[in-house]
Design an enzyme around this catalytic site. Structure first.
Site, mmCIF file in Angstrom:
data_model
loop_
_atom_site.group_PDB
_atom_site.id
_atom_site.type_symbol
_atom_site.label_atom_id
_atom_site.label_comp_id
_atom_site.label_asym_id
_atom_site.label_seq_id
_atom_site.Cartn_x
_atom_site.Cartn_y
_atom_site.Cartn_z
ATOM 1 N N LYS A 71 0.840 -1.205 0.000
ATOM 2 C CA LYS A 71 0.000 0.000 0.000
ATOM 3 C C LYS A 71 0.874 1.252 0.000
ATOM 4 O O LYS A 71 1.965 1.252 0.543
ATOM 5 C CB LYS A 71 -0.877 0.030 1.262
ATOM 6 C CG LYS A 71 -1.890 -1.093 1.317
ATOM 7 C CD LYS A 71 -2.714 -0.954 2.584
ATOM 8 C CE LYS A 71 -3.647 -2.130 2.772
ATOM 9 N NZ LYS A 71 -4.275 -2.122 4.092
ATOM 10 N N SER A 119 -8.758 3.028 8.838
ATOM 11 C CA SER A 119 -7.799 4.122 8.663
ATOM 12 C C SER A 119 -8.132 4.936 7.422
ATOM 13 O O SER A 119 -8.028 6.163 7.431
ATOM 14 C CB SER A 119 -6.383 3.567 8.541
ATOM 15 O OG SER A 119 -6.021 2.868 9.708
HETATM 16 P P1 ADP Z 1 -3.474 -3.905 7.000
HETATM 17 O O1 ADP Z 1 -2.965 -3.005 5.938
HETATM 18 O O2 ADP Z 1 -2.534 -4.999 7.368
HETATM 19 O O3 ADP Z 1 -4.886 -4.382 6.835
HETATM 20 P P2 ADP Z 1 -4.477 -2.080 8.996
HETATM 21 O O4 ADP Z 1 -3.660 -1.115 9.762
HETATM 22 O O5 ADP Z 1 -5.516 -1.519 8.081
HETATM 23 O O6 ADP Z 1 -3.427 -2.978 8.270
HETATM 24 O O7 ADP Z 1 -5.171 -3.081 9.973
HETATM 25 C C1 ADP Z 1 -4.438 -3.923 10.803
HETATM 26 C C2 ADP Z 1 -5.359 -4.941 11.416
HETATM 27 O O8 ADP Z 1 -6.308 -4.289 12.234
HETATM 28 C C3 ADP Z 1 -6.165 -5.745 10.408
HETATM 29 O O9 ADP Z 1 -6.328 -7.051 10.909
HETATM 30 C C4 ADP Z 1 -7.485 -5.036 10.380
HETATM 31 O O10 ADP Z 1 -8.543 -5.894 10.015
HETATM 32 C C5 ADP Z 1 -7.609 -4.614 11.823
HETATM 33 N N1 ADP Z 1 -8.457 -3.433 11.986
HETATM 34 C C6 ADP Z 1 -8.453 -2.276 11.305
HETATM 35 N N2 ADP Z 1 -9.392 -1.438 11.745
HETATM 36 C C7 ADP Z 1 -10.038 -2.092 12.734
HETATM 37 C C8 ADP Z 1 -11.151 -1.785 13.568
HETATM 38 N N3 ADP Z 1 -11.821 -0.642 13.452
HETATM 39 N N4 ADP Z 1 -11.534 -2.711 14.456
HETATM 40 C C9 ADP Z 1 -10.887 -3.880 14.550
HETATM 41 N N5 ADP Z 1 -9.855 -4.252 13.800
HETATM 42 C C10 ADP Z 1 -9.427 -3.385 12.896
#
Ligand code: ADP
Length: 164
Positions: A43, A130
């Protein structure tokens, strides 16, 4: 006694209250939680790796047994190096499932002994991501209920810098 270490990997671009909810839940199950920013993510991040790591470290510094770091390369290699027994991933909506399931099974093939544990956040964080937070902030919306104060400040600062 064996210390049970878990890795919570992600992009954390930026860390949200949903991530934080998962981190706190993980501390109830494991002795040590290492929140780790993936350096090799495909990403294109909004925050630099150093910024994401700094934000993360600032937020988790008061939570006992939680540390923040980043890792290059394969997650399972990092997990093995840290002697972690498991990887935590957050599950929100059904649409997360397919990708997470594939990744968990691939990680198992790569390193059989490391388990993937899925955790659900509180209901109010189910639709929090995010990317949504960045979009709302970019359009001038209020994000203070979605991210820690320090992250909100960092978002504002970054948006100002990008607009210049
Ligand atoms: P990635 O790019 O690895 O998906 P993220 O930072 O978007 O990284 O997310 C990391 C982890 O946290 C993933 O398992 C994602 O599903 C989880 N995650 C993201 N947002 C939330 C949320 N609001 N509640 C619970 N888990 C979340």
């Amino acid at each position: 006694m064996d210390m049970r270490t878990v890795i919570y990997p992600g992009s954390f671009d930026p860390l949200t209250n949903g991530h934080l909810d998962v981190i706190k839940r993980a501390t109830k199950l494991f002795d040590r939680v290492i929140v780790a920013v993936a350096e090799s993510s495909s990403k294109k991040p909004f925050f630099t790796l150093a910024e994401r790591k700094r934000m993360l470290a600032g937020v988790v510094k008061d939570i006992p047994n939680v540390t923040a770091t980043s890792f290059p390369g394969l997650l399972v290699d990092f997990a093995a190096k840290k002697k972690a027994c498991a990887i935590i991933r957050g599950l929100r909506v059904v649409s997360d499932f397919e990708f997470e399931f594939q990744m968990a099974l691939m990680n198992r093939r790569l390193k059989e002994r490391i388990e993937t544990v899925f955790m659900m956040p509180r209901g109010k964080y189910i639709y929090l991501s995010s990317s949504l937070v960045k979009e709302v902030a970019r359009l001038g919306g209020e994000v203070s209920t979605f991210v820690p104060d320090s992250v909100e400040r960092a978002l504002r600062k970054k948006l100002r810098a990008k607009r210049r």
